[in-house]
Motif scaffolding. Structure first.
Motif, mmCIF file in Angstrom:
data_model
loop_
_atom_site.group_PDB
_atom_site.id
_atom_site.type_symbol
_atom_site.label_atom_id
_atom_site.label_comp_id
_atom_site.label_asym_id
_atom_site.label_seq_id
_atom_site.Cartn_x
_atom_site.Cartn_y
_atom_site.Cartn_z
ATOM 1 N N GLU A 1 0.824 -1.211 0.000
ATOM 2 C CA GLU A 1 0.000 0.000 0.000
ATOM 3 C C GLU A 1 0.863 1.268 0.000
ATOM 4 O OE1 GLU A 1 -2.601 2.365 3.372
ATOM 5 O OE2 GLU A 1 -2.610 0.175 3.436
ATOM 6 N N LEU A 2 1.960 1.259 0.751
ATOM 7 C CA LEU A 2 2.739 2.482 0.956
ATOM 8 C C LEU A 2 3.785 2.758 -0.114
ATOM 9 C CD1 LEU A 2 3.397 2.447 4.811
ATOM 10 C CD2 LEU A 2 1.592 3.637 3.536
ATOM 11 N N PHE A 3 4.343 1.737 -0.756
ATOM 12 C CA PHE A 3 5.428 1.944 -1.708
ATOM 13 C C PHE A 3 4.892 2.052 -3.129
ATOM 14 C CE2 PHE A 3 7.907 0.959 1.883
ATOM 15 C CZ PHE A 3 9.195 1.409 1.638
ATOM 16 N N ALA A 4 5.302 3.110 -3.823
ATOM 17 C CA ALA A 4 4.914 3.302 -5.219
ATOM 18 C C ALA A 4 5.556 2.229 -6.088
ATOM 19 C CB ALA A 4 5.349 4.694 -5.692
ATOM 20 N N ASP A 5 4.874 1.865 -7.152
ATOM 21 C CA ASP A 5 5.409 0.845 -8.059
ATOM 22 C C ASP A 5 6.719 1.283 -8.704
ATOM 23 O OD1 ASP A 5 3.338 -0.896 -7.463
ATOM 24 O OD2 ASP A 5 2.122 -0.243 -9.177
ATOM 25 N N ASP A 6 6.883 2.602 -8.896
ATOM 26 C CA ASP A 6 8.109 3.111 -9.523
ATOM 27 C C ASP A 6 9.128 3.612 -8.486
ATOM 28 O OD1 ASP A 6 6.683 5.352 -8.723
ATOM 29 O OD2 ASP A 6 6.936 6.429 -10.616
ATOM 30 N N PHE A 7 9.028 3.110 -7.260
ATOM 31 C CA PHE A 7 9.936 3.465 -6.169
ATOM 32 C C PHE A 7 11.396 3.250 -6.594
ATOM 33 C CE2 PHE A 7 12.655 1.792 -2.809
ATOM 34 C CZ PHE A 7 12.639 2.822 -1.892
ATOM 35 N N VAL A 8 12.282 4.171 -6.141
ATOM 36 C CA VAL A 8 13.721 4.066 -6.409
ATOM 37 C C VAL A 8 14.480 4.225 -5.093
ATOM 38 C CG1 VAL A 8 15.716 5.093 -7.574
ATOM 39 C CG2 VAL A 8 13.492 5.012 -8.732
ATOM 40 N N ASP A 9 15.367 3.269 -4.810
ATOM 41 C CA ASP A 9 16.266 3.363 -3.660
ATOM 42 C C ASP A 9 17.610 3.859 -4.187
ATOM 43 O OD1 ASP A 9 17.780 3.154 -1.383
ATOM 44 O OD2 ASP A 9 17.200 1.088 -0.945
ATOM 45 N N HIS A 10 17.971 5.072 -3.822
ATOM 46 C CA HIS A 10 19.212 5.681 -4.307
ATOM 47 C C HIS A 10 20.455 5.169 -3.573
ATOM 48 C CE1 HIS A 10 17.043 8.468 -6.898
ATOM 49 N NE2 HIS A 10 16.189 8.614 -5.897
ATOM 50 N N THR A 11 20.263 4.469 -2.456
ATOM 51 C CA THR A 11 21.379 3.910 -1.675
ATOM 52 C C THR A 11 21.052 2.474 -1.272
ATOM 53 O OG1 THR A 11 20.414 4.919 0.311
ATOM 54 C CG2 THR A 11 22.195 6.139 -0.777
#
Length: 147
Positions: free
Chosen positions: A32-42
Motif C-alpha cells: 500500500e505504501l510503496f509506489a510501483d516506480d519506487f527508487v532506492d538511491h542507496t
C-alpha cells in the motif's frame, strides 16, 4: 520549525512504514505504501534499487532478526521529503549477509530520507551503521582491537 500539512502527512506515511512494515512485517501495508516506480538511491549490498528489492531486504532483515523492531528518535519533513533518525534492535536468529545465526542481540542506527508523493513512498536515501552491526556479530574485528 513547524512541519507543513504536506510534511505532517508524509511523516505519517513514513512512520507507518517504520512501525507496521519494518517493525511488524505487515507486507500488505508495504504494498500500500510503496509506489510501483519506487527508487532506492542507496541500496544495501546485493539488494535491487526498486520496490521488490527493498521488500526483499525488509523480509531478509525480519528473517535474520525475527524480533526486529525500530525505535524512532526523531523525524522532520521538508515538504514531501522526510528524514528519520532511528535505532533498530533485534536478535540474530538467521543468516544475515552470509553470517550464520549467532543468537546475539544487536542494535544499529540509521538515518533515512524518504520522499512521499500522493501518500506513497517514491524515493529513499539512507545510511546505516552496518559495520557496527557486523562487529556486534563478531564477523569482523571491532575497531581498535587486534584480529
Amino acid at each position: 520549525m513547524a512541519n507543513s500539512t504536506v510534511g505532517d502527512a508524509a511523516i505519517a506515511v513514513i512512520r507507518r512504514n517504520t512501525e507496521e512494515v519494518q517493525g511488524r512485517g505487515d507486507w500488505d501495508v508495504y504494498d500500500e505504501l510503496f509506489a510501483d516506480d519506487f527508487v532506492d538511491h542507496t541500496p544495501q549490498p546485493g539488494a535491487a534499487a526498486d520496490k521488490a528489492g527493498v521488500k526483499a531486504l525488509y523480509r531478509g532483515m525480519r528473517t535474520a532478526f525475527p524480533d526486529f523492531h525500530p525505535e524512532i528518535h526523531w523525524q522532520a519533513a521538508a515538504g514531501d521529503l522526510v528524514t528519520t533518525y532511528k535505532t533498530y534492535h533485534g536478535t540474530h536468529r538467521g543468516d544475515f549477509l552470509g553470517i550464520p545465526a549467532t543468537g546475539k542481540r544487536i542494535s544499529f542506527y540509521t538515518v533515512d530520507a524518504m520522499r512521499v508523493v500522493d501518500g506513497r513512498i517514491t524515493e529513499h536515501w539512507g545510511v546505516a551503521t552496518l559495520l557496527d552491526l557486523v562487529q556486534q556479530l563478531d564477523a569482523v574485528p571491532r575497531l581498535g582491537t587486534k584480529a
